[in-house]
Scaffold this motif. Structure first.
Motif, PDB file in Angstrom:
ATOM      1  N   ASP A  80      -6.925  -1.338  15.443  1.00  0.00           N
ATOM      2  CA  ASP A  80      -7.162  -2.774  15.577  1.00  0.00           C
ATOM      3  C   ASP A  80      -7.367  -3.411  14.208  1.00  0.00           C
ATOM      4  OD1 ASP A  80      -7.083  -2.573  18.363  1.00  0.00           O
ATOM      5  OD2 ASP A  80      -9.248  -2.200  18.489  1.00  0.00           O
ATOM      6  N   LEU A  81      -8.212  -2.800  13.405  1.00  0.00           N
ATOM      7  CA  LEU A  81      -8.507  -3.350  12.083  1.00  0.00           C
ATOM      8  C   LEU A  81      -7.254  -3.347  11.218  1.00  0.00           C
ATOM      9  CD1 LEU A  81     -10.461  -4.469  10.005  1.00  0.00           C
ATOM     10  CD2 LEU A  81     -11.172  -2.120   9.472  1.00  0.00           C
ATOM     11  N   HIS A  82      -6.494  -2.280  11.313  1.00  0.00           N
ATOM     12  CA  HIS A  82      -5.266  -2.218  10.521  1.00  0.00           C
ATOM     13  C   HIS A  82      -4.281  -3.303  10.935  1.00  0.00           C
ATOM     14  CE1 HIS A  82      -1.318  -0.828   9.135  1.00  0.00           C
ATOM     15  NE2 HIS A  82      -2.000  -0.318   8.141  1.00  0.00           N
ATOM     16  N   ARG A  83      -4.174  -3.577  12.237  1.00  0.00           N
ATOM     17  CA  ARG A  83      -3.290  -4.649  12.710  1.00  0.00           C
ATOM     18  C   ARG A  83      -3.702  -5.997  12.147  1.00  0.00           C
ATOM     19  NH1 ARG A  83      -2.518  -6.025  18.406  1.00  0.00           N
ATOM     20  NH2 ARG A  83      -4.533  -5.050  18.874  1.00  0.00           N
ATOM     21  N   PHE A  84      -5.018  -6.237  12.103  1.00  0.00           N
ATOM     22  CA  PHE A  84      -5.519  -7.496  11.535  1.00  0.00           C
ATOM     23  C   PHE A  84      -5.160  -7.597  10.059  1.00  0.00           C
ATOM     24  CE2 PHE A  84      -8.917  -9.421   8.970  1.00  0.00           C
ATOM     25  CZ  PHE A  84      -8.806 -10.751   9.393  1.00  0.00           C
ATOM     26  N   LEU A  85      -5.369  -6.515   9.329  1.00  0.00           N
ATOM     27  CA  LEU A  85      -5.155  -6.529   7.885  1.00  0.00           C
ATOM     28  C   LEU A  85      -3.693  -6.647   7.493  1.00  0.00           C
ATOM     29  CD1 LEU A  85      -7.675  -3.733   6.815  1.00  0.00           C
ATOM     30  CD2 LEU A  85      -7.976  -6.206   6.563  1.00  0.00           C
ATOM     31  N   THR A  86      -2.809  -6.197   8.347  1.00  0.00           N
ATOM     32  CA  THR A  86      -1.383  -6.153   7.997  1.00  0.00           C
ATOM     33  C   THR A  86      -0.561  -7.192   8.743  1.00  0.00           C
ATOM     34  OG1 THR A  86      -1.047  -4.375   9.611  1.00  0.00           O
ATOM     35  CG2 THR A  86      -1.458  -3.732   7.331  1.00  0.00           C
ATOM     36  N   GLN A  87      -1.193  -8.274   9.174  1.00  0.00           N
ATOM     37  CA  GLN A  87      -0.448  -9.361   9.806  1.00  0.00           C
ATOM     38  C   GLN A  87       0.601  -9.896   8.835  1.00  0.00           C
ATOM     39  OE1 GLN A  87      -3.181 -12.375  11.817  1.00  0.00           O
ATOM     40  NE2 GLN A  87      -4.605 -11.241  10.533  1.00  0.00           N
ATOM     41  N   THR A  88       1.698 -10.386   9.390  1.00  0.00           N
ATOM     42  CA  THR A  88       2.742 -10.988   8.560  1.00  0.00           C
ATOM     43  C   THR A  88       3.104 -12.364   9.101  1.00  0.00           C
ATOM     44  OG1 THR A  88       4.487  -9.936   9.881  1.00  0.00           O
ATOM     45  CG2 THR A  88       3.733  -8.756   7.904  1.00  0.00           C
ATOM     46  N   THR A  89       3.709 -13.167   8.257  1.00  0.00           N
ATOM     47  CA  THR A  89       4.187 -14.490   8.661  1.00  0.00           C
ATOM     48  C   THR A  89       5.505 -14.334   9.411  1.00  0.00           C
ATOM     49  OG1 THR A  89       5.486 -14.819   6.641  1.00  0.00           O
ATOM     50  CG2 THR A  89       3.155 -15.457   6.571  1.00  0.00           C
ATOM     51  N   LYS A  91       8.258 -15.060   8.394  1.00  0.00           N
ATOM     52  CA  LYS A  91       9.276 -14.600   7.448  1.00  0.00           C
ATOM     53  C   LYS A  91       9.011 -13.170   6.978  1.00  0.00           C
ATOM     54  CE  LYS A  91      10.389 -19.212   5.684  1.00  0.00           C
ATOM     55  NZ  LYS A  91      10.489 -20.074   4.477  1.00  0.00           N
ATOM     56  N   GLY A  92       8.002 -12.534   7.577  1.00  0.00           N
ATOM     57  CA  GLY A  92       7.729 -11.147   7.246  1.00  0.00           C
ATOM     58  C   GLY A  92       6.858 -10.930   6.031  1.00  0.00           C
ATOM     59  N   GLN A  93       6.237 -12.000   5.518  1.00  0.00           N
ATOM     60  CA  GLN A  93       5.372 -11.883   4.350  1.00  0.00           C
ATOM     61  C   GLN A  93       3.946 -11.558   4.774  1.00  0.00           C
ATOM     62  OE1 GLN A  93       6.526 -12.036   1.122  1.00  0.00           O
ATOM     63  NE2 GLN A  93       8.507 -12.106   2.166  1.00  0.00           N
ATOM     64  N   PRO A  94       3.226 -10.704   4.016  1.00  0.00           N
ATOM     65  CA  PRO A  94       1.837 -10.374   4.357  1.00  0.00           C
ATOM     66  C   PRO A  94       0.952 -11.618   4.359  1.00  0.00           C
ATOM     67  CG  PRO A  94       2.702  -8.859   2.706  1.00  0.00           C
ATOM     68  CD  PRO A  94       3.693  -9.979   2.814  1.00  0.00           C
ATOM     69  N   VAL A  95       0.113 -11.746   5.368  1.00  0.00           N
ATOM     70  CA  VAL A  95      -0.834 -12.858   5.428  1.00  0.00           C
ATOM     71  C   VAL A  95      -1.971 -12.637   4.434  1.00  0.00           C
ATOM     72  CG1 VAL A  95      -2.518 -14.058   6.883  1.00  0.00           C
ATOM     73  CG2 VAL A  95      -0.292 -13.407   7.827  1.00  0.00           C
ATOM     74  N   LEU A  96      -2.428 -11.382   4.333  1.00  0.00           N
ATOM     75  CA  LEU A  96      -3.531 -11.043   3.430  1.00  0.00           C
ATOM     76  C   LEU A  96      -3.004 -10.205   2.272  1.00  0.00           C
ATOM     77  CD1 LEU A  96      -6.205  -9.962   6.077  1.00  0.00           C
ATOM     78  CD2 LEU A  96      -5.970 -12.199   4.978  1.00  0.00           C
ATOM     79  N   LYS A  97      -3.348 -10.606   1.058  1.00  0.00           N
ATOM     80  CA  LYS A  97      -2.960  -9.825  -0.119  1.00  0.00           C
ATOM     81  C   LYS A  97      -3.861  -8.598  -0.226  1.00  0.00           C
ATOM     82  CE  LYS A  97      -1.121 -13.755  -2.706  1.00  0.00           C
ATOM     83  NZ  LYS A  97      -1.393 -14.804  -1.711  1.00  0.00           N
ATOM     84  N   SER A  98      -3.438  -7.638  -1.038  1.00  0.00           N
ATOM     85  CA  SER A  98      -4.132  -6.353  -1.081  1.00  0.00           C
ATOM     86  C   SER A  98      -5.598  -6.481  -1.470  1.00  0.00           C
ATOM     87  CB  SER A  98      -3.418  -5.401  -2.047  1.00  0.00           C
ATOM     88  OG  SER A  98      -3.390  -5.938  -3.359  1.00  0.00           O
ATOM     89  N   ALA A  99      -5.901  -7.356  -2.426  1.00  0.00           N
ATOM     90  CA  ALA A  99      -7.291  -7.500  -2.864  1.00  0.00           C
ATOM     91  C   ALA A  99      -8.176  -7.971  -1.714  1.00  0.00           C
ATOM     92  CB  ALA A  99      -7.378  -8.477  -4.034  1.00  0.00           C
TER      93      ALA A  99
END
Length: 350
Positions: A80-89, A91-99
């Motif tokens: 669940d947490l990983h799904r939240f962290l790796t959401q994409t727009t 256009k396939g761009q990450p919603v959250l940056k690595s930092a």
């Protein structure tokens, strides 16, 4: 004190607000340096109010996502947490940056340790006990600064009004002149978008400094929630357009006291400013990885460092809380010097 699990289940955001504002948070935080702390309440060490606000905003975002997916906070799994962290727009761009991804992980790890909940979903992701496909892939976009030639190209491409003022329309084309002055402010004083659109008329000095710059005293009102008072100044070479706009603003039949208002005196939308800045970059022939206010702010910071402005003075002008934030600009400054020595007409991509 034993955590109230019922509150965490019923109103996790309220429970977290109390936790993050208490000295208990630091008992579980791996980052117990003075950079995020302040001494309050008879010497108890707590996370700063500014940092607490940021974490509360982050936690609320996580809680909203969990509610949308029907997942109670205390039943959140690694997946669940990983799904939240790796959401994409779209256009396939990450919603959250690595930092930010890793900041979320530390925050969730602290919460679950405080509540003595096991398994701890953050530890599962951090230790990469899941499959390789679940590793975090958020990537921070490179910062961009403009070379001297690019600065001149950008200035030459600033908005110009083709509308001619007349007796019946004395302020024809005023929005173009407003947009021009906004971008001069951002490039010439290092203002964030939220700061420039929330700038009030009385926050700009009535007279020039001896060196030809124009003093700005920024107050938090109408700015970003985490803004605080600081001073900066518009660089002399960009003052003329700002002064021309101030004179027009004083006569403009638009209500309110915002220096850069919308049609009816309202606060401009950030997206509107971003679009106008991007158009200027494109008119200038500068198709860069980042074409927004951040690039103009980075450029201002490096110009100040080029002129040997002290770390403390640059921190004040940028409205940053800590010297270490300026040290990042210092490192970018060194990289930029090395890059522009070999590519003087290219943007310094750091």
């Amino acid at each position: 004190m034993t955590p109230d699990l019922s509150l965490w289940q019923q109103d996790p955001e309220k429970a977290f607000a109390a936790f993050i504002s208490s000295s208990r948070y630091l008992d579980f935080s791996r980052r117990q340096t003075s950079s995020v702390l302040e001494s309050v309440n008879e010497g108890q060490r707590k996370i700063s109010v500014r940092s607490a606000h940021i974490y509360q905003t982050m936690f609320s975002r996580l809680c909203r996502w969990l509610r949308e997916h029907g997942i109670p906070l205390l039943q959140m799994s690694d997946e669940d947490l990983h799904r939240f962290l790796t959401q994409t727009t779209e256009k396939g761009q990450p919603v959250l940056k690595s930092a930010i991804q890793y900041r979320y992980l530390r925050m969730v790890e602290n919460v679950f340790e405080y509540l003595a909940r096991s398994p701890n979903p953050a530890k599962g992701v951090l230790s990469q006990t899941l499959t390789a496909g679940l590793r975090l892939k958020g990537k921070d976009a490179n910062s961009v600064v403009l070379s001297s030639a690019q600065i001149q190209a950008f200035i030459a491409a600033l908005p110009l009004s083709s509308a001619m003022p007349s007796v019946s329309r004395p302020h024809a084309g005023w929005k173009k002149r407003r947009d021009r002055a906004i971008q001069c402010m951002m490039l010439g004083a290092g203002l964030r978008v939220a700061e420039v659109i929330g700038l009030h008329r009385d926050e700009v000095a009535g007279e020039l400094n001896p060196d030809g710059s124009l003093l700005i005293h920024i107050e938090p009102v109408d700015k970003h929630d985490t803004s605080y008072a600081h001073q900066t100044a518009v660089r002399p070479e960009l003052v003329a357009d700002v002064l021309n706009w101030i004179r027009e603003r004083d006569m403009l039949p638009v209500g309110g006291d915002l220096l850069f208002p919308g049609t009816h005196g309202e606060l401009l939308n950030k997206a509107t400013v971003y679009l106008q800045v991007k158009k200027t970059f494109l008119r200038a022939g500068l198709n860069l990885p980042r074409m927004g206010g951040r690039t103009l702010r980075n450029t201002f910071a490096l110009q100040e460092l080029d002129q040997n402005t002290s770390i403390g003075a640059v921190r004040e002008k940028l409205g940053l809380a800590e010297n270490r934030s300026v040290l990042k600009y210092k490192e970018r400054h060194r990289k930029n010097i090395r890059q522009t020595e070999t590519r003087p007409d290219d943007a310094g991509t750091l």
